[in-house]
Design a protein around this motif. Structure first.
Motif, PDB file in Angstrom:
ATOM      1  N   GLY A   1      -5.763  -1.184   3.718  1.00 52.14           N
ATOM      2  CA  GLY A   1      -4.602  -1.487   2.733  1.00 52.14           C
ATOM      3  C   GLY A   1      -5.286  -1.633   1.470  1.00 52.14           C
ATOM      4  O   GLY A   1      -4.747  -1.399   0.586  1.00 52.14           O
ATOM      5  N   LEU A   2      -6.491  -2.139   1.226  1.00 49.13           N
ATOM      6  CA  LEU A   2      -7.046  -2.635  -0.277  1.00 49.13           C
ATOM      7  C   LEU A   2      -8.132  -1.661  -0.612  1.00 49.13           C
ATOM      8  O   LEU A   2      -8.198  -1.481  -1.799  1.00 49.13           O
ATOM      9  N   LEU A   3      -8.788  -1.058   0.179  1.00 44.62           N
ATOM     10  CA  LEU A   3      -9.581   0.005  -0.306  1.00 44.62           C
ATOM     11  C   LEU A   3      -9.057   1.253  -0.896  1.00 44.62           C
ATOM     12  O   LEU A   3      -8.117   1.720  -0.470  1.00 44.62           O
ATOM     13  N   ARG A   4      -9.355   1.957  -1.953  1.00 47.37           N
ATOM     14  CA  ARG A   4      -8.807   3.200  -2.682  1.00 47.37           C
ATOM     15  C   ARG A   4      -9.820   4.388  -2.394  1.00 47.37           C
ATOM     16  O   ARG A   4      -9.236   5.433  -2.728  1.00 47.37           O
ATOM     17  N   THR A   5     -11.157   4.268  -1.975  1.00 45.65           N
ATOM     18  CA  THR A   5     -11.975   5.368  -1.742  1.00 45.65           C
ATOM     19  C   THR A   5     -11.839   5.737  -0.527  1.00 45.65           C
ATOM     20  O   THR A   5     -11.006   5.146   0.247  1.00 45.65           O
ATOM     21  N   PRO A   6     -12.200   6.803  -0.054  1.00 47.43           N
ATOM     22  CA  PRO A   6     -12.380   7.428   1.376  1.00 47.43           C
ATOM     23  C   PRO A   6     -13.089   6.359   2.306  1.00 47.43           C
ATOM     24  O   PRO A   6     -12.869   6.448   3.681  1.00 47.43           O
ATOM     25  N   LEU A   7     -13.687   5.228   1.739  1.00 43.30           N
ATOM     26  CA  LEU A   7     -14.214   4.070   2.694  1.00 43.30           C
ATOM     27  C   LEU A   7     -13.098   3.503   3.329  1.00 43.30           C
ATOM     28  O   LEU A   7     -13.241   2.617   4.174  1.00 43.30           O
TER      29      LEU A   7
ATOM     30  N   ALA B   1       9.039   2.859   5.558  1.00 41.20           N
ATOM     31  CA  ALA B   1       8.694   1.134   5.354  1.00 41.20           C
ATOM     32  C   ALA B   1       9.014   0.568   7.108  1.00 41.20           C
ATOM     33  O   ALA B   1       8.194  -0.290   7.223  1.00 41.20           O
ATOM     34  N   SER B   2       9.609   1.103   7.711  1.00 41.45           N
ATOM     35  CA  SER B   2      10.076   0.623   9.130  1.00 41.45           C
ATOM     36  C   SER B   2       8.708   0.944   9.991  1.00 41.45           C
ATOM     37  O   SER B   2       8.137  -0.107  10.646  1.00 41.45           O
TER      38      SER B   2
ATOM     39  N   ALA C   1       0.724  -1.228  -0.170  1.00 40.97           N
ATOM     40  CA  ALA C   1      -0.053   0.097  -0.111  1.00 40.97           C
ATOM     41  C   ALA C   1       0.724   1.245   0.014  1.00 40.97           C
ATOM     42  O   ALA C   1       0.452   2.157  -0.865  1.00 40.97           O
ATOM     43  N   LEU C   2       2.236   1.124   0.685  1.00 46.75           N
ATOM     44  CA  LEU C   2       2.984   2.435   0.729  1.00 46.75           C
ATOM     45  C   LEU C   2       3.409   2.577  -0.825  1.00 46.75           C
ATOM     46  O   LEU C   2       3.561   3.661  -1.187  1.00 46.75           O
TER      47      LEU C   2
ATOM     48  N   PHE D   1       0.521   3.908  -2.882  1.00 48.43           N
ATOM     49  CA  PHE D   1      -0.182   5.305  -2.661  1.00 48.43           C
ATOM     50  C   PHE D   1       0.969   6.458  -2.006  1.00 48.43           C
ATOM     51  O   PHE D   1       0.819   7.434  -2.363  1.00 48.43           O
ATOM     52  N   GLY D   2       1.799   5.784  -1.343  1.00 54.08           N
ATOM     53  CA  GLY D   2       2.860   6.809  -0.789  1.00 54.08           C
ATOM     54  C   GLY D   2       4.083   7.078  -1.663  1.00 54.08           C
ATOM     55  O   GLY D   2       4.540   8.448  -1.504  1.00 54.08           O
ATOM     56  N   LEU D   3       4.725   6.165  -2.122  1.00 56.57           N
ATOM     57  CA  LEU D   3       6.026   6.280  -2.501  1.00 56.57           C
ATOM     58  C   LEU D   3       6.045   7.202  -3.605  1.00 56.57           C
ATOM     59  O   LEU D   3       7.122   8.004  -3.854  1.00 56.57           O
ATOM     60  N   PRO D   4       5.079   7.060  -4.618  1.00 59.00           N
ATOM     61  CA  PRO D   4       5.416   7.923  -5.833  1.00 59.00           C
ATOM     62  C   PRO D   4       5.630   9.363  -5.611  1.00 59.00           C
ATOM     63  O   PRO D   4       6.117  10.150  -6.256  1.00 59.00           O
TER      64      PRO D   4
END
Length: 763
Positions: free
Chosen positions: A560-566, A456-457, A421-422, A425-428
């Motif tokens: 981890g799996l959802l992509r919307t604000p849900l 990551a840690s 998930a990181l 969504f986060g590393l880019p």
């Protein structure tokens, strides 16, 4: 000029979302009816839109292993063994129905139900495939012959796994398939040897408290029906039959591990050698207890167990080294896919590492995940995605469904889910783009690696916290600090030096590699001891039930799996799980499964232990589950405990007495004055106290009691009516009440004899 127009549902954060569903300022003037008329339909529309987005094309695959795992979890919660053919037929029918509904709007729900049924059926089939006898009661002086399948070199003793060919006991006619035996250090025979010996055998260890880890289930799926220790000498004999391919393979790999350990031993000593051997061969039993404890307290315990990190380092080092070597040949670089060749070489190296380390379930999971990533590289697919994680999880769960209830699987996949998930969504945002200024590129180049390691840690540590708290009753407050200080050295120095040592050993040039590896291990040990000595380094957590763990797991999956604000509903679940865990009531009394140890909570709020044996494992686990820092040998555990040869007594917080009765002639006295009597014998029905005796302990195992009025609410390790292959139900099962109360004293005939002074004749 009009401002930029954002598309509906665009990501504008929490404030932007609430602006669409919450009335603007001044809307309250119209009353609450106006709010209900406009806000709630808008919110429902938003939720529906997000739900449709989550169920869109390509979004269901990561949820399939979640449903599959839910089916496996449902299987392990069953009271008795399901019927295999019924579960298999049900799973097939539901899978066919889901396939026929692929164009129906309920297709996602049908797929999830079918996946859960398939997980239930696969777990049932795996249990039927590995079914074998399990020892029900201790046996003494058992004559065994068989082949040595595995050998562990431990700090104080060694341990072997014996594949039994014959078994003779005067008290039992059962023949077990495999047994695990402890032997005196240095006397363990070679793997593949055919031996004859005598041993004392014990049933597999049941949970030491309700809700704790089930070692018997773990041993069952390893094919082991009993544990024990050798009595006397071990005689190595010529085999009565062929060893077979599996034994020859095990002997070859054990010889290779011994050779590697001997080469490491020539340059390293003590914990340096033990940790180096653990990293390369998976043999980690020779590490001294103080270093082992410090590793887990500091959050570096994952280094000692070969997992995804080790497999990724091995594959990564081989991949980049092979690609760099191939790149030195211009002709290959231009006309051949050297990247795919390097991935294939890395896959072979990972497979060899899997075999060398013993191919345990945790290592198999790591290999499957690494293999999926490398195969994705070879077929020109994105390597680190939720789909690769889903495929790896399905492979592991199909091959070993019992891995789902193992802490290694749970912690590993939770950490991997957080890291994927990181990455997604986060590393880019940490990488420079063509639109970035020169200053931004310089800043990102300097801080990107540090930020990636820190994130990551942090993410991996947070994702594994619920499972570490549930299984080991502790968290690592300084885990990020320890990983930041030690893991770069392990990744850049320790593991590459170990791999070079393996390659150089056949040529006799490995000595310098082990020395360099030892330098890195010294640094890691120094870091772990420093972090473990910091104030508050040991974060102890009281035991809580399976409910908070399930809620926390679902929360992590949603985030981890959802992509919307849900996805933020997962954060709500995590908060609810934490609150649930905090309010879980703690036991007032704990009773071991053999009735030889009892822990009672006194007026000081701490456990006071009565025990008749020398085994401290149960006490250690009870203290850990109670977040108690005391050691089993501390004298404070026996404060208020009074013992003699007939038994022990101790007072509860309310002053009532709990008695541990050892001898039959002491039962009458204890039954008269104690509120609760615990005995490994059968207590008489005339006992006035609440009683826990042999029949109940044999059927229910360890017990946890909470005061309820004048009685005790009882939670057993195994509920009445439960019988599984790894813990068979007794032949004559009884029903026991869920609440223990002192029994009413029996009515006695009134003595009508007058006092002696009144027994004379009438005046």
């Amino acid at each position: 000029m009009a401002g930029p127009v954002r598309p509906p549902g665009g990501r504008r954060g929490f404030a932007g979302v609430m602006a669409d569903v919450w009335p603007p300022r001044g809307a309250l003037a119209g009353g609450w009816s106006a709010i209900g008329a406009g806000a709630w339909p808008s919110l429902a529309g938003k939720l529906g839109s997000w739900a449709r987005d989550e169920a869109g094309a390509g979004r269901l695959l990561p949820w399939v292993p979640v449903a599959f795992g839910a089916g496996i979890a449902l299987y392990f919660s069953a009271d008795h063994e399901p019927v295999l053919w019924i579960t298999a037929v049900t799973a097939v029918l539901l899978c066919v129905a889901a396939g026929l509904m692929r164009r129906h709007r309920l297709f996602p729900a049908a797929v999830m139900i079918a996946a859960a049924a398939a997980g239930f059926a696969v777990a049932t089939a795996k249990t039927a495939r590995v079914a074998h006898p399990v020892l029900a009661r201790p046996l003494y002086s058992v004559a065994l012959t068989g082949f040595v399948e595995a050998r562990d070199i431990r700090e104080r003793s060694d341990r072997i796994v014996l594949r039994v060919t014959s078994m003779e006991s005067p008290r039992s006619s059962v023949t077990l398939a495999r047994v695990r035996l402890a032997v005196r250090k240095g006397t363990a025979p070679e793997v593949g040897s055919f031996v004859q010996l005598k041993a004392r055998l014990l049933p597999p260890l049941a949970p030491v408290r309700p809700g704790s880890y089930d070692f018997a289930r773990d041993m069952f799926f390893q094919g082991i029906g009993a544990s024990g220790f050798v009595m006397g000498a071990i005689t190595v004999q010529p085999p009565a039959q062929e060893r077979g391919l599996a034994l020859r393979y095990a002997a070859t790999m054990q010889g290779l591990r011994d050779a590697i350990d001997a080469r490491i031993r020539a340059r390293l000593n003590g914990d340096e050698r033990a940790i180096a051997t653990a990293l390369l061969t998976g043999r980690r039993d020779a590490i001294t207890p103080d270093v082992n404890d410090a590793m887990f307290i500091s959050g570096l315990g994952h280094v000692l167990s070969i997992s995804g990190y080790h497999m990724a380092v091995v594959a990564g080092v081989v991949f980049f080294a092979m690609r760099a070597l191939l790149a030195l040949i211009p002709g290959l670089t231009i006309s051949h896919p050297i990247k795919k060749w390097a991935a294939a070489a890395a896959l072979l190296a990972a497979a060899f590492y899997l075999l060398l380390s013993g191919a345990e379930v945790a290592t198999q999971r790591s290999f499957f995940m690494t293999a999926v990533v490398l195969i994705a590289v070879m077929v020109d697919r994105r390597a680190v995605t939720f789909r690769t994680l889903a495929v790896a999880a399905m492979v592991v769960l199909i091959a070993a469904p019992e891995a789902l209830v193992h802490p290694s699987f749970q912690m590993s996949f939770a950490a991997t889910l957080g890291l994927v998930a990181l990455v997604q969504f986060g590393l880019p945002k940490l990488f420079a783009t063509p639109d970035s200024s020169t200053t931004q590129r310089i800043a990102l180049w300097g801080g990107r690696e540090l930020s990636m390691l820190l994130l990551a840690s942090l993410i991996a540590g947070l994702a594994t916290t619920p499972y570490a708290a549930f299984h080991f009753h502790r968290v690592t407050p300084y885990g990020v600090l320890a990983n930041l200080a030690a893991m770069p050295v392990v990744s850049v120095l320790v593991m590459p030096a170990g791999l070079l040592g393996l390659l150089a050993a056949p040529f006799g040039l490995d000595g310098v590699c082990w020395t360099v590896m030892g330098w890195g291990i010294d640094w890691m040990i120094a870091v772990t001891r420093w972090v473990a000595a910091l104030p508050g380094a040991v974060g102890r957590i009281q035991a809580f039930g399976i409910g908070p763990l399930i809620a926390a797991s679902l929360g992590l999956v949603l985030i981890g799996l959802l992509r919307t604000p849900l996805r933020w509903s997962g954060a709500v679940l995590l908060a609810a799980a934490a609150a649930w865990a905090v309010v879980t009531p703690q036991p007032d009394i704990l009773v071991s499964g053999d009735g030889r140890a009892v822990a009672v909570r006194g007026r000081d709020g701490r456990l006071h232990v009565m025990r008749s044996g020398k085994d401290v494992f149960v006490t250690k686990e009870w203290l850990a589950a109670d977040a108690d820092a005391r050691l089993p040998a501390e004298s404070s555990l026996s404060d208020g405990v009074s013992c003699d040869e007939q038994g022990c007594v101790v007072a509860m917080a309310d002053g009532r007495i709990v008695a541990l009765t050892l001898r039959a002639d002491a039962l009458a006295d204890d039954c008269a004055r104690a509120a609760l009597v615990v005995t490994a014998r059968s207590a008489p029905k005339s006992c006035q106290a609440a009683v826990i005796d042999r029949p109940r302990l044999q059927q229910q195992g360890a017990l946890m009691l909470v005061q309820s009025g004048k009685g005790f609410a009882v939670t057993p390790a195994r509920a009445d009516g439960t019988g599984r292959p790894w813990w068979p139900a007794p032949a004559e099962a009884s029903e026991f009440e869920a609440t223990l109360t002192p029994r009413a004293s029996p009515s006695r005939a009134q003595d009508a004899t007058p006092p002696e002074m009144e027994q004379g004749g009438e005046d």
